[in-house]
Design an enzyme around this catalytic site. Structure first.
Site, PDB file in Angstrom:
ATOM      1  N   ASP A 511      10.896   0.692  -5.001  1.00  0.00           N
ATOM      2  CA  ASP A 511       9.679   1.050  -5.502  1.00  0.00           C
ATOM      3  C   ASP A 511       8.493   0.546  -4.826  1.00  0.00           C
ATOM      4  O   ASP A 511       8.761  -0.106  -3.755  1.00  0.00           O
ATOM      5  CB  ASP A 511       9.540   0.575  -6.964  1.00  0.00           C
ATOM      6  CG  ASP A 511       8.802   1.362  -7.830  1.00  0.00           C
ATOM      7  OD1 ASP A 511       8.093   2.354  -7.551  1.00  0.00           O
ATOM      8  OD2 ASP A 511       8.354   0.901  -8.928  1.00  0.00           O
ATOM      9  N   GLU A 514       5.388   3.169  -0.480  1.00  0.00           N
ATOM     10  CA  GLU A 514       4.610   4.271  -0.069  1.00  0.00           C
ATOM     11  C   GLU A 514       4.084   3.603   1.361  1.00  0.00           C
ATOM     12  O   GLU A 514       3.893   4.465   2.201  1.00  0.00           O
ATOM     13  CB  GLU A 514       3.191   4.588  -0.955  1.00  0.00           C
ATOM     14  CG  GLU A 514       3.821   5.528  -2.236  1.00  0.00           C
ATOM     15  CD  GLU A 514       4.471   4.750  -3.123  1.00  0.00           C
ATOM     16  OE1 GLU A 514       5.553   5.250  -3.643  1.00  0.00           O
ATOM     17  OE2 GLU A 514       4.309   3.517  -3.413  1.00  0.00           O
ATOM     18  N   ASP A 587       5.403   8.064 -11.422  1.00  0.00           N
ATOM     19  CA  ASP A 587       4.701   7.628 -12.608  1.00  0.00           C
ATOM     20  C   ASP A 587       4.372   8.527 -13.385  1.00  0.00           C
ATOM     21  O   ASP A 587       3.031   9.022 -13.420  1.00  0.00           O
ATOM     22  CB  ASP A 587       3.727   6.514 -12.605  1.00  0.00           C
ATOM     23  CG  ASP A 587       4.354   5.408 -11.871  1.00  0.00           C
ATOM     24  OD1 ASP A 587       5.538   4.933 -11.797  1.00  0.00           O
ATOM     25  OD2 ASP A 587       3.630   4.533 -11.180  1.00  0.00           O
TER      26      ASP A 587
END
Length: 909
Positions: A511, A514, A587
């Site tokens: 997670d 990015e 999300d």
């Protein structure tokens, strides 16, 4: 305790802070490229420089204003693919070219010159019906197939290429002062420095080599339907763009992303697909820097060009113009010529790889929450699934399971005996997934940090120091996964000797990759941070998550001695990420609009090769109503990756907490998923998993924009209910010659086109296509491993010719033996002229199983047979027990006990 008092979150609550993210007009290279208006190109081809080799054609083009030459390379690649590369002839230093995404260097075919003069070059391809036409002034290229222009490049003259430059000493001094915060405004020359720096908020981005953006326009002739370029919370059909509102490919952590927005979110795949009734093509723009895509579609029209009635009307074809703009790198683009959609999918897979075959357990249901509190919480949730007879395969642990957000560790107060916890799950044939993020807590007492810091394995800032930013652990450094040595080291961290208290049932969730940097520019890493090879972050940004997932998957494979398939879920991704595991949409919110948009988002991912994808069931942010949660379970059960997940601020929402009726409905949705696992696993082998309706019905214009229903493989049409209190839904059934059957009730649906189908809360429309055969399990276990020897049931849906075909893929479900030792089965089922047969569809497969086909249902059987006989290859005939329902036209063959791995046939008289 059961509860049905959950409240839905308003979409307006916790809205995305737009000020944290750039608009297009705040992106410097976009503003510069927009100064170049459509018109005659500034570039001219120097056809006297043409060089022809066995692998490519090369020549130079020159900008008529700045006189900088560029090198053009053209390749024809096996499988009807063309590649165009444009680079500087003599750059000051190498420009970034994306590594590791292509699975191998593509095999090139020899192009030949069929025409060459001062103004034009015509290249003939290996396929006699395809040519490349190059015009010298202005420089343009056209791909011609069967005398028709399929695609042209630089038609609008928007080729753009900023060459690397030296930074003058005076500017270098001034920029350093600006970076240090010591520059006085009087000594700044904004006109001089504007190309060498970019400011957003309080962040200053220093460009070591000045501006280096590239761009090119493509015209897709005859096309008005285009798809792809995820990830955006947008419609399946790509929309026309406008100034300051273009599709952005830049991986960002956007909490509760906005619906119907072209802003970049967690991942990027720069592949665009265009479709018309007789052809599908693709444009793959291989560039990992920030990329913006403009789209302008001119719809088809009929124009009467003559006042004379006896002369025919001339049709004006549609056209879509696509403009790609990237901040750095080179122009490296692949044209996938199809012609069918499945050809295009295959061509892209030949370049970037196919979806890795997931371990069977990962196709089951996953239960996740931020966070399950401790070992007892895990034990109780696990027991709840058994108490309420709901199958599931995997329970997940978020960041709170670690020792202070130090990954590869455990919170010894909450998880005092992780081995015992995992053994308890193992006994129930279930798995555990834990989160492992890329940021590493700055802590001299933390072994992972000290090792990485000592080896120089972190990304650097512009001054050469380790880049530091805030994330979950507090002050953190970020592993430089672009470095092969870092990936090797990182993979070793998953070894049992390094990852203490881990076991073979522990798998991985990447997670925040990015990468997410709290209080960073756009909540991510600064572009002038420096990676392995002295490449700036701006060049590799969209690859960061791709590389972490690669390293994680390799770690799990290495941990097992290369015997077991890994499971790794990633939030950030790029082209080729399908090789390493699964992706989810991040999300999302507990709102009907997010359930609805998840369908085109997942279909888009599947079309660009990432078939193992899903959206958090129920919505990550907020509290879903019982109805929304039920509808999301029904949708998720028939999508590739099936996980329930929720934010720590939400109320608990295990499937049994919403009252008996809703628990029952959710249970049935999950159980149906498990009964369909043979079909789902087979579709994963054959790919793509789920498909837009137009992929199966490529000539039907009415299907081209459909995004509220989809095909699961080629056999099932699924229509998730995405509106509250729905009592009917409008389902489009394509194909004038198709027959469709209610998958659960087995009755034939009457009518074609759009049908109004009644719905209750109990189910969503799932419709089987005539002419298909679906394998199912006759009963469901606690998890996938409990179902290995459960018999099969085959649902045969006859088409208007009273025929049907289908496949079943089978292997051990967990190892690589299907690849290394061909330990697999691919069976083909056929019903024709009242004979149902099972045959081997791939002679290379050598897998054996005790599992049997116990029952066959034949839908659309128009008469009751007088007898049914089963014949095993080299065996004796035996009579088959059967029943026939004349009202529903269903013939049921019972108590067959026919081994799935041998040839047999059933004759119906």
């Amino acid at each position: 305790m059961e509860s049905n008092t959950q409240e839905e979150i308003s979409v307006e609550d916790e809205a995305v802070d737009k000020s944290s993210f750039k608009t297009c007009n705040q992106i410097a290279f976009y503003r510069r490229q927009k100064h170049l208006c459509p018109g005659k190109s500034l570039y001219r081809a120097l056809l006297d420089t043409v060089e022809l080799s066995d692998s490519s054609v090369k020549f130079q083009i020159i900008n008529e204003e700045c006189k900088v030459p560029l090198l053009v390379e053209i390749y024809e690649i096996e499988g009807s693919i063309f590649r165009l590369k444009v680079n500087e002839v003599a750059p000051l230093k190498p420009r970034y070219q994306v590594p590791d995404v292509l699975i191998k260097e593509p095999v090139s075919l020899r192009l030949t010159i069929s025409q060459k003069d001062a103004g034009k070059l015509v290249l003939s391809c290996s396929s006699e019906d395809q040519q490349l036409h190059i015009t010298a002034n202005p420089f343009q290229m056209q791909l011609v197939s069967k005398s028709e222009i399929v695609l042209s490049m630089n038609t609008n003259g928007l080729l753009y290429f900023e060459h690397l430059q030296h930074l003058p000493q005076i500017r270098e001094s001034t920029l350093q002062k600006r970076a240090d915060g010591s520059a006085d405004s009087s000594e700044e020359n904004q006109e001089d420095l504007g190309l060498w720096e970019e400011k957003f908020g309080s962040f200053l981005d220093i460009k070591a080599s000045g501006p280096s953006s590239v761009g090119l326009d493509f015209s897709l002739h005859g096309y008005e339907h285009v798809y792809g370029i995820p990830q955006h919370a947008e419609t399946l059909l790509l929309k026309n763009t406008s100034d300051n509102d273009v599709y952005r490919l830049y991986n960002l952590d956007v909490f509760g992303y906005k619906i119907h927005s072209k802003m970049g979110i967690y991942g990027s795949v720069p592949l665009l697909l265009a479709h018309k009734p007789d052809r599908t093509i693709g444009v793959f723009w291989l560039n990992s820097s920030e990329t913006l895509v403009e789209i302008a579609t001119k719809a088809a029209a009929e124009a009467d060009l003559s006042r004379t009635p006896e002369l025919p009307k001339q049709r004006v074809l549609p056209q879509t113009d696509v403009r790609w703009m990237s901040e750095g790198g080179i122009i490296d683009t692949f044209i996938l010529m199809g012609p069918r959609s499945f050809d295009t999918f295959k061509q892209y897979a030949e370049l970037t790889g196919t979806q890795s075959l997931p371990p069977l357990f990962s196709l089951g249901y996953h239960q996740c929450r931020w966070n399950y509190e401790d070992e007892n919480d895990v034990k109780e949730v696990d027991a709840g699934f058994d108490k309420y007879s709901i199958p599931y395969d995997v329970i997940w642990l978020d960041i709170e399971h670690t020792d202070g957000k130090r990954y590869f560790t455990w919170d010894k107060k909450k998880f005092c005996s992780p081995v015992r916890m995992q053994k308890a799950l193992m006994k129930k044939k279930r798995k555990l997934v834990v989160i492992v993020d890329p940021h590493i807590k700055v802590d001299p007492q933390y072994a992972i940090y000290t090792q990485a810091e000592g080896k120089g394995y972190f990304v650097k800032d512009r001054t050469g120091k380790d880049f530091k930013g805030l994330c979950w652990p507090g002050l953190s450094s970020y592993l430089d996964f672009t470095n092969p040595s870092v990936r090797e080291w990182y993979a070793d961290q998953f070894a049992f000797k390094n990852y203490k208290d881990s076991s073979e049932i522990l798998f991985v969730w990447n997670d925040m990759n990015e990468p997410s940097v709290f209080r960073g520019v756009e909540l991510t890493m600064q572009k002038d941070a420096v990676h392995h090879g002295s490449w700036e972050h701006r060049e590799v940004h969209n690859l960061y998550g791709f590389y972490q997932q690669m390293a994680s998957a390799e770690g799990l494979i290495r941990r097992s001695g290369e015997l077991e398939r890994p499971f790794v879920l990633t939030r950030s991704f790029f082209a080729g990420s399908q090789k390493y595991g699964a992706v989810w949409t991040g999300d999302n919110r507990a709102d009907w609009s997010y359930l609805k948009i998840s369908i085109p988002m997942l279909l888009t991912l599947s079309m660009v090769g990432i078939s193992f994808c899903g959206a958090d069931v129920g919505g990550f942010i907020g509290n879903p109503s019982p109805e929304l949660l039920v509808r999301w379970y029904q949708a998720g059960a028939l999508q590739p990756f099936f996980r329930g997940h929720a934010n720590m601020q939400t109320k608990r929402r295990e499937p049994w907490l919403f009252g008996k009726e809703n628990t029952q409905i959710i249970r049935e949705a999950i159980k149906e998923r498990y009964s369909l696992l043979p079909k789902l696993y087979t579709v994963f082998y054959l790919l793509p998993f789920h498909r837009p309706v137009w992929v199966e019905f490529p000539k039907e214009l009415n299907t081209f924009g459909i995004e509220d229903e989809y095909m699961l493989g080629n056999a099932l049409l699924v229509y998730p209910v995405t509106e509250p209190k729905a009592t009917t839904v409008d389902v489009f059934l394509p194909g004038s010659q198709e027959i469709w059957y209610d998958f659960r009730r087995f009755r034939r649906l009457e009518g074609q086109g759009t049908l109004k189908i009644p719905v209750t809360l109990n189910s969503i429309p799932v419709i089987q296509r005539g002419g298909t055969i679906i394998p199912l399990k006759t009963s469901v276990g606690k998890s996938t491993e409990w179902m290995t020897d459960v018999p099969y049931e085959l649902h045969v849906a006859l088409d208007y010719k009273e025929t049907a075909t289908g496949e079943l893929y089978l292997d051990d479900g967990h190892s690589f033996q299907y690849l290394h030792k061909k330990q697999f089965l691919l069976r083909k089922f056929t019903f024709q002229e009242c004979v149902f047969s099972s045959r081997c569809a791939d002679e290379k497969g050598q897998f054996h199983t005790r599992c049997v086909v116990e029952q066959v249902l034949i839908l659309g059987m128009k008469r009751q047979p007088s007898s049914v006989m089963a014949r095993i290859h080299d065996g004796k005939d035996k009579a088959v027990v059967f029943t026939y329902d004349a009202k529903s036209s269903v013939l049921t063959l019972k108590k067959l006990s026919l081994n799935i791995s041998i040839d047999w046939e059933i004759e119906i008289k």
